[in-house]
Write an enzyme that holds these catalytic residues in place. Structure first.
Site, mmCIF file in Angstrom:
data_model
loop_
_atom_site.group_PDB
_atom_site.id
_atom_site.type_symbol
_atom_site.label_atom_id
_atom_site.label_comp_id
_atom_site.label_asym_id
_atom_site.label_seq_id
_atom_site.Cartn_x
_atom_site.Cartn_y
_atom_site.Cartn_z
ATOM 1 N N ASP A 152 0.592 24.118 -28.288
ATOM 2 C CA ASP A 152 0.974 24.545 -29.631
ATOM 3 C C ASP A 152 2.375 25.154 -29.533
ATOM 4 O O ASP A 152 2.829 25.536 -28.453
ATOM 5 C CB ASP A 152 -0.043 25.529 -30.221
ATOM 6 C CG ASP A 152 0.026 25.577 -31.742
ATOM 7 O OD1 ASP A 152 0.983 25.050 -32.321
ATOM 8 O OD2 ASP A 152 -0.893 26.162 -32.364
ATOM 9 N N GLU A 172 -0.852 30.321 -41.327
ATOM 10 C CA GLU A 172 -0.948 31.012 -40.030
ATOM 11 C C GLU A 172 -0.977 32.537 -40.206
ATOM 12 O O GLU A 172 -1.533 33.048 -41.176
ATOM 13 C CB GLU A 172 0.177 30.538 -39.108
ATOM 14 C CG GLU A 172 0.113 29.017 -38.884
ATOM 15 C CD GLU A 172 1.047 28.520 -37.791
ATOM 16 O OE1 GLU A 172 1.059 29.121 -36.708
ATOM 17 O OE2 GLU A 172 1.736 27.511 -38.013
HETATM 18 C C1 BGC Z 1 7.099 25.696 -38.052
HETATM 19 C C2 BGC Z 1 5.612 25.538 -38.074
HETATM 20 C C3 BGC Z 1 5.071 26.287 -36.946
HETATM 21 C C4 BGC Z 1 5.547 27.715 -37.002
HETATM 22 C C5 BGC Z 1 5.255 28.441 -35.783
HETATM 23 C C6 BGC Z 1 7.477 27.138 -38.133
HETATM 24 O O1 BGC Z 1 8.852 27.301 -38.086
HETATM 25 O O2 BGC Z 1 7.650 25.005 -39.112
HETATM 26 O O3 BGC Z 1 5.208 24.221 -37.956
HETATM 27 O O4 BGC Z 1 3.706 26.187 -36.979
HETATM 28 O O5 BGC Z 1 6.941 27.828 -37.094
HETATM 29 O O6 BGC Z 1 4.300 28.945 -35.441
HETATM 30 C C1 BGC Z 2 0.294 25.662 -35.438
HETATM 31 C C2 BGC Z 2 -0.328 24.310 -35.269
HETATM 32 C C3 BGC Z 2 0.623 23.243 -35.737
HETATM 33 C C4 BGC Z 2 1.932 23.388 -35.026
HETATM 34 C C5 BGC Z 2 2.965 22.370 -35.442
HETATM 35 C C6 BGC Z 2 1.678 25.721 -34.874
HETATM 36 O O1 BGC Z 2 2.280 26.919 -35.144
HETATM 37 O O2 BGC Z 2 -0.514 26.628 -34.831
HETATM 38 O O3 BGC Z 2 -1.539 24.246 -35.950
HETATM 39 O O4 BGC Z 2 0.064 21.987 -35.514
HETATM 40 O O5 BGC Z 2 2.470 24.654 -35.274
HETATM 41 O O6 BGC Z 2 3.409 22.589 -36.713
#
Ligand code: BGC
Ligand code: BGC
Length: 847
Positions: A340, A540
């Site tokens: 991840d 998130e």
């Molecule tokens: C991204 C997400 C990612 C997150 C980090 C963002 O900048 O666009 O996809 O999950 O950062 O955790």
């Molecule tokens: C998230 C994932 C996601 C990835 C890519 C991460 O921060 O936990 O679920 O697939 O970003 O966007």
């Protein structure tokens, strides 16, 4: 007054910082995880993992000898550089096709906030064009390399949710309410088709987390608190996305690669902290949180994403027992394990740009969105030095190649030449939307229906109000076009229907009227009011909460006003989790939990508005897959609990014709609501007047700025209110020598947020002379001198620094009383309007 200074602090939990770079000043290199020290000693209460306790499942994927020979041949012809590139995935915001060619990267992704040209609402042809560019780059053999096609991963988590015009299904929580596993096959199938129109190969879905604490910001990505529903759904959605294993459609050109995520324990962290620690027993990890994996693997899922969380302090990204012994050895997984977002950087002893421990533990592909280059260089070294064995690297490469071959990537040709590519009529196709609309109907849960108010007559005059009534962005939630799902307008959903539009259509057909009035005012008294309100989008850790009360007053205020005017009220509650809404339920005659329905708002009217004869057009069939709290402190409330005491139990949900008078509910939430703050929670401080205060410091000490003007004890730092756009919307701070301006207050824990949050400051440099200037969070500092010198007298600017730039061994972010410090050694004049800790949407780094 200080109150007006817009020093907004949104302190939340999580994210990705760009820490290929080192912070300046006295902070240590970034990306140290805030990891609890050691694992609990063996033998104690199920906190160690013994693979023998896990179900043994025979691998379902039969390895084809010809394919194995082909893989071995390719691996034998790859240089070590090519192999290292193959196991690294970079984000399209931070990598160009030319770099993919040069570094032979095996994969790219678009994170939640990344899109072609940096435009989350761009047209599908731009996606396809970029897919072609990456394809051409990765398959280019002009440098003598083997030219392995890169695979593109994307979070198509509720339909192809990054694409304007796509069909957006209810988020998983709503699907769980439907308790209809077969629906998931259709949803997966449609998602795959819509992805294929723009040449995408691989989705980071399904999330098969079992959310057990609804404070967690990802609760809505979970089908249920009940592992049985998750286990029943997991193979079905995998089947839809990848095709049915054992048939010709499996991984054919109508399908994409699925990802079971996040392995494992993501829904079981303490206090529901995103990326936190799961401190339960091995049996809970296996029987609750891992319940979806054996069936997903049996359905042939080709990739599994390692989770950010730890189990008893040990991060999954560095856990060989789980990633190798259990996942492969016991559960028979035969695809590849993807990391991840810089998750490897949280393993003890690792950073975003170096983590042999992850690869050694069984991770096959690093998700290194912005850190890929440093990681590439270090991994190359680590293979040369033996920190990672060639054998392990070869195995990881082989696992990736095997999946690429199974999906036919080597023969697929340029993305634009493939089946469905460029057929944008599939995006939001009527047949797809009909499935989504059906899913919406099935996801609705009727909690209250006094005196049989619902279904409404199609001849009624309906007032539709609330900020969710005509907002497809709000009804779609996070992971919609943008990462957080914020910033979406009606025009970004050309094929969607808002909840209001659906109601309007239904009553227009039945001779009634629907009036949209967001503030609830009306000229003619309506027969009934439908109030659509609830949570705004989040994703998130930004969605982590301290409690499960719905604490906005908006819906309640409208309901109370309408009720007082004698108008019957129907609440349609939009949320990513069950929340304590007793006051709103009391003020409603009927109350519908609508979750996050997605683009097809029409599904709501289908159930709420009946036939002219009073019979329903569609019944309510949704039943709670999450227990509904009686008090705001019941975040961890799950069916089967010893002292289970919900307001609405798991499985509850009224059908039409069912008598259920719930009376007046108690309105004491059981805890003090209000501003949330505390360790690692989502904390929001809209105003320094509430909690934060400004201090001005020089060598003589510190003075608090409690008025519109103030100075540090020796008068070296002076601050006063000023106007930017409106009266007193900013503060001018003037240094005549060494000193600082500090935002201070009670301690907050930002270490969980370091990876996902950023400090954002809006300011202008009015003057700077012979000064060294740093910006800090807690004890971490970044030098901004050069930047400020360049920006002097050049107008308003914005700095965004990833929070993890401020974190290091000697400067942990777990006890921060000063979330903003600006320090100068000489003459400086700054005008500041805002400083905020925000979601790190753009993946901001340290410069
Ligand atoms: C991204 C997400 C990612 C997150 C980090 C963002 O900048 O666009 O996809 O999950 O950062 O955790
Ligand atoms: C998230 C994932 C996601 C990835 C890519 C991460 O921060 O936990 O679920 O697939 O970003 O966007």
């Amino acid at each position: 007054m200080i109150k007006k200074i817009n020093l907004m602090l949104l302190l939340a939990a999580l994210a990705a910082c760009n820490s290929g770079q080192e912070p300046a000043g006295d902070a240590e290199p970034a990306a140290q995880s805030a990891e609890p020290a050691a694992e609990t000693p063996a033998g104690s209460s199920g906190s160690t993992i013994d693979p023998a306790n896990w179900p043994a499942q025979d691998p379902v994927m039969v390895r084809d000898p010809d394919m194995e020979r082909r893989i071995a041949d390719l691996v034998s012809r790859m240089t070590v550089e090519e192999k290292v590139g193959q196991v690294i995935q970079a984000d399209i915001n931070d990598v160009t096709p030319a770099e993919v060619r040069e570094y032979n990267l095996g994969s790219i992704l678009n994170g939640g906030g990344s899109a072609p040209g940096g435009d989350n609402r761009t047209t599908p042809d731009k996606w396809l064009e970029l897919a072609d560019a990456f394809w051409d780059a990765s398959t280019d053999t002009s440098d003598g390399g083997v030219g392995i096609p890169a695979i593109w991963g994307s979070d198509a988590v509720h339909g192809q949710s990054k694409m304007v015009g796509a069909t957006l299904f209810p988020h998983n929580i709503g699907l769980g309410m439907a308790n209809d596993p077969d629906l998931l096959v259709d949803i997966g199938r449609i998602t795959a088709l819509e992805m294929l129109t723009t040449g995408l190969d691989w989705t980071f879905a399904p999330t098969i987390a079992v959310a057990r604490n609804d404070r967690w910001g990802r609760t809505y990505e979970s089908y249920s608190e009940d592992p049985r529903i998750v286990a029943a759904y997991a193979p079905k959605i995998v089947e839809g996305l990848q095709g049915r294993i054992g048939t010709d459609e499996f991984l054919d050109d109508d399908h994409v690669i699925a990802t079971a995520k996040h392995f494992v324990g993501d829904g079981g962290t303490t206090d529901g902290h995103d990326q936190g620690d799961m401190a339960g027993t091995e049996a809970e990890l296996r029987d609750i949180h891992a319940a979806g994996y054996p069936p997903a693997i049996a359905a042939g899922v080709q990739s599994v994403m390692a989770s950010f969380n730890s189990f008893h302090g040990k991060k999954m990204h560095g856990n060989p027992t789980m990633l190798t012994d259990v996942l492969i050895g016991r559960l028979g997984f035969d695809g590849f394990v993807v990391g991840d977002w810089n998750g490897h950087g949280q393993v003890a002893g690792c950073s975003n740009i170096s983590c042999p421990a992850s690869l050694n533990a069984g991770l096959d592909m690093f998700m290194a969105p912005n850190s890929w280059k440093g990681l590439y260089e270090n991994l190359l070294e680590e293979v040369r030095s033996g920190a990672v064995s060639m054998q392990r690297l070869d195995e990881a490469v082989a696992r990736i190649l095997r999946v690429k071959m199974r999906i036919g990537l080597f023969e697929a040709g340029r993305p634009s030449s493939r089946k469905h590519a460029g057929d944008y009529s599939l995006l939001g196709a009527p047949a797809h939307r009909a499935v989504a609309r059906d899913a919406v109907r099935k996801s609705l849960v009727l909690l209250k229906n006094e005196r049989g108010l619902l279904p409404l007559s199609p001849g009624a005059n309906v007032l539709v109000t609330g900020d969710g009534a005509h907002d497809i962005g709000k009804q779609s939630g996070g992971w919609t076009l943008s990462w957080q799902g914020t910033g979406n307008l009606r025009e970004h959903f050309p094929n969607g229907t808002s909840i209001f539009e659906g109601i309007e259509e239904a009553v227009a057909a039945g001779g009634g009227t629907a009036v949209l009035s967001e503030d609830g005012s009306y000229d003619t008294k309506p027969d009934v009011a439908i109030v659509v309100f609830g949570e705004d989008p989040y994703a998130e850790g930004v969605g982590d909460r301290g409690h499960v009360a719905y604490d906005s007053q908006d819906g309640l205020e409208l309901l109370t006003r309408l009720k007082a005017a004698g108008i019957p009220t129907v609440s349609v509650f939009i949320s990513g989790r069950p929340l304590w809404v007793n006051r709103e339920i009391n003020a409603s005659d009927a109350f519908v939990a609508a979750w996050l329905p997605g683009s097809e708002g029409g599904g709501i009217a289908d159930v709420l508005i009946g036939n002219p004869d009073g019979s329903p057009r569609h019944d309510f069939t949704g039943r709670l897959s999450f227990s509904w709290p009686k008090r705001a402190d019941q975040a961890e409330l799950n069916v089967g609990d010893a002292d289970y005491d919900p307001l609405f139990a798991y499985g509850y949900g009224l059908a039409y014709g069912e008598e259920a008078s719930i009376g007046t509910l108690p309105t004491d939430p059981g805890i003090a609501l209000g501003v949330e703050r505390g360790a690692g929670e989502l904390l929001k401080f809209g105003d320094p007047a509430g909690d934060w205060r400004i201090a001005l410091r020089d060598e003589r000490g510190e003075a608090m700025l409690d008025d519109s003007r103030g100075a540090s004890p020796a008068g070296v730092v002076v601050a006063e209110q000023a106007d930017r756009e409106v009266q007193e919307d900013s503060i001018v701070v003037t240094w005549s020598g060494p000193g600082s301006v500090v935002l201070k207050g009670e301690s907050v824990n930002l270490s969980q947020s370091a990876n996902n949050m950023a400090l954002e400051i809006t300011y202008q440099v009015l003057d700077i002379e012979n000064a060294r200037v740093t910006v800090g969070v807690g004890a971490g500092r970044l030098d901004v001198t050069d930047r400020f010198v360049t920006e002097a007298s050049d107008g308003w600017k914005r700095i965004v620094f990833g929070l993890s730039c401020f974190e290091g061994g000697s400067t942990p972010l777990n006890d921060v009383t000063e979330p903003l410090v600006i320090e100068s050694t000489g003459v400086l004049q700054l005008q500041l309007t805002s400083a905020e800790i925000v979601a790190n949407l753009g993946g901001a780094g340290c410069q």
